[in-house]
Design an enzyme around this catalytic site. Structure first.
Site, PDB file in Angstrom:
ATOM      1  N   LEU A 358       0.832  -1.207   0.000  1.00 25.43           N
ATOM      2  CA  LEU A 358       0.000   0.000   0.000  1.00 25.43           C
ATOM      3  C   LEU A 358       0.872   1.265   0.000  1.00 25.43           C
ATOM      4  CD1 LEU A 358      -2.895  -0.801   2.501  1.00 25.43           C
ATOM      5  CD2 LEU A 358      -2.568  -1.546   0.142  1.00 25.43           C
ATOM      6  N   CYS A 359       0.331   2.328  -0.597  1.00 28.61           N
ATOM      7  CA  CYS A 359       1.066   3.598  -0.697  1.00 28.61           C
ATOM      8  C   CYS A 359       0.929   4.389   0.591  1.00 28.61           C
ATOM      9  CB  CYS A 359       0.502   4.441  -1.825  1.00 28.61           C
ATOM     10  SG  CYS A 359       0.643   3.654  -3.389  1.00 28.61           S
ATOM     11  N   THR A 360       1.415   3.854   1.684  1.00 27.63           N
ATOM     12  CA  THR A 360       1.415   4.598   2.944  1.00 27.63           C
ATOM     13  C   THR A 360       2.507   4.027   3.844  1.00 27.63           C
ATOM     14  OG1 THR A 360       0.242   4.840   5.057  1.00 27.63           O
ATOM     15  CG2 THR A 360      -0.580   3.135   3.598  1.00 27.63           C
ATOM     16  N   LEU A 398      -7.233   0.820  -1.269  1.00 29.28           N
ATOM     17  CA  LEU A 398      -6.386   0.660  -2.461  1.00 29.28           C
ATOM     18  C   LEU A 398      -6.892  -0.365  -3.482  1.00 29.28           C
ATOM     19  CD1 LEU A 398      -4.223   2.309  -0.696  1.00 29.28           C
ATOM     20  CD2 LEU A 398      -2.623   1.360  -2.340  1.00 29.28           C
TER      21      LEU A 398
END
Ligand SMILES: *Cc1c(COP(=O)(O)O)cnc(C)c1O
Length: 408
Positions: A358-360, A398
């Site tokens: 995930l982009c976090t 996402l």
């Protein structure tokens, strides 16, 4: 407990973790995609047997299915425990679809809607009421249906339990009816056509301290025996809660079950038999029953080094693993037990950080842990994943596909 101790629980074969008796690569091929959750029946059965062996025979075991509502797991336990506790109409449906009898299902939780309560009363489930509003809803449903509902009063105790990962009793709470109000509530509803079978007190979750759990159970029995004097009928149902924890981090020691059981034997032989001879004591467990039987298996998609720090980027992450990333109510993020499941014979010779896809930056599965050298397509295994895994995670975040779940 350390990762290798968890590995020993499952066993290994030819350098691979075994789950459900199968080497991990064979299991992964059978499942057909990663990431996935796998729950091991033998470990689940061992846990039930261990509990049955330790607890007094008079104590019934209830499965709080919000810990793992996978229908196969619920059905597996339905034939092995005495009761199932549900927390929504959706869970109620899963429980009613299993082979457990409806009168062995209880329904707890704040904010039960009129429709949910009607469904529970119609099915003959024990409604564990958390407020007078809920009592009124039960009465209305019972009148409409022409049934006598069985309810238990969930009590918010006048004591708090220390050492719980999550406190759910004592002080102001959205859970239960405050203990000091219960006598008046019992008086008010004594002629309302309800079968009030007893009480439910659940004070907290994820507790690893046997002395504290035993003390909470003693206080619970004390409180219930006082409240019992205000009940028209004898207490038949005495839900003592549970809250038994499991070790997640290397520092956590497993709960001393025998010490908890010794306290329960003393309570059953003493005050429960003396003051509430008709009561069935119930211990209600989620995490302790299912937590240790589960693994989460995810595949390495990328291996990269950033300014001296090695990252393994896997195809799973926080969207299935909120608790592992430390975002499920934990005050401090600590590493869960993680191994490279297809390299169990290889010594740990590097430090790596396992991150999800995930982009976090929150998607951190294990920070700077010792692992054998792992590369693309290796299988990372996270232990202690049988409880509060998939259904306690933000799966839509996402838009990745849902993981498979298997009971093996
Ligand atoms: C969540 C819950 C449980 C289960 O808690 P665990 O810590 O998983 O054992 C038991 N009883 C009630 C009322 C709950 O809400």
């Amino acid at each position: 407990m350390k990762p290798h101790e968890h590995m020993a629980t499952f066993g290994t074969l030819d350098g691979e973790l075994r789950v459900g008796g199968m080497p991990l690569s064979r299991l992964a091929a059978r499942v057909g995609s990663t990431p996935f959750f796998a729950y091991d029946r033998d470990i689940l059965d061992d846990r039930v047997a261990r509990l049955r062996g330790a607890l007094p025979p008079r104590v019934e075991l209830s499965y709080a299915m919000k810990a793992n509502p996978m229908p196969a797991v619920v059905q597996h336990l339905a034939t092995r425990v005495d009761r199932i506790d549900v927390a929504s109409a959706g869970e109620m449906q899963v429980a009613l679809d299993s082979t457990i009898h409806a009168d062995r299902v209880s329904f707890a939780g704040p904010g039960k809607s009129p429709a949910e309560i009607r469904q529970a009363v119609a099915a003959g489930i024990i409604v564990e009421v958390e407020s007078t509003t809920e009592i009124e809803r039960v009465i209305k449903a019972a009148e409409e249906l022409g049934l006598t509902p069985r309810i238990a009063i969930r009590v918010n105790p006048d004591f708090a339990v220390k050492g719980s990962g999550m406190r759910m009793g004592g002080g102001p709470q959205q859970f239960g009816i405050d203990a000091e109000l219960v006598p008046a509530v019992l008086r008010r509803y004594s002629t309302a056509g309800l079968d009030i079978i007893g009480f439910h007190i659940f004070a907290g979750s994820q507790n690893l301290n046997a002395a504290i759990i035993a003390e909470a159970q003693r206080s619970t029995v004390d409180l219930v025996s006082q409240l019992a004097e205000h009940l028209a009928a004898p207490v038949r149902y005495l839900n003592l809660g549970g809250g038994f924890g499991i070790p997640y981090t290397a520092k956590d020691q497993p709960l001393d079950l025998d010490a908890v059981a010794a306290g329960l034997h003393a309570l059953v032989d003493g005050p429960i038999t003396e003051r509430m001879p008709e009561a069935t004591p119930v211990i209600e467990l989620g995490r302790y029953l299912v937590g240790e039987c589960g693994v989460y298996v995810t595949r390495v998609l990328d291996r990269k080094v950033s300014r001296g720090k090695t990252y393994l980027v896997v195809d799973g992450g926080m969207h299935h693993q909120l608790a592992t990333t430390g975002n499920f109510g934990q005050a401090i993020r600590r590493n869960y037990p993680v191994i490279v499941g297809n390299r169990t014979d290889t010594p740990a010779d590097e430090n790596a950080t396992v991150v999800g896809c995930l982009c976090t930056p929150l998607d951190l599965l294990a920070d700077d842990i010792e692992l054998p050298l792992a590369g693309i397509d290796d299988l990372i295994v996270i232990f202690q994943q049988g409880a509060y895994g998939l259904t306690a995670s933000p799966t839509a975040f996402l838009g990745h596909p849902a993981p498979a779940e298997v009971l093996v």
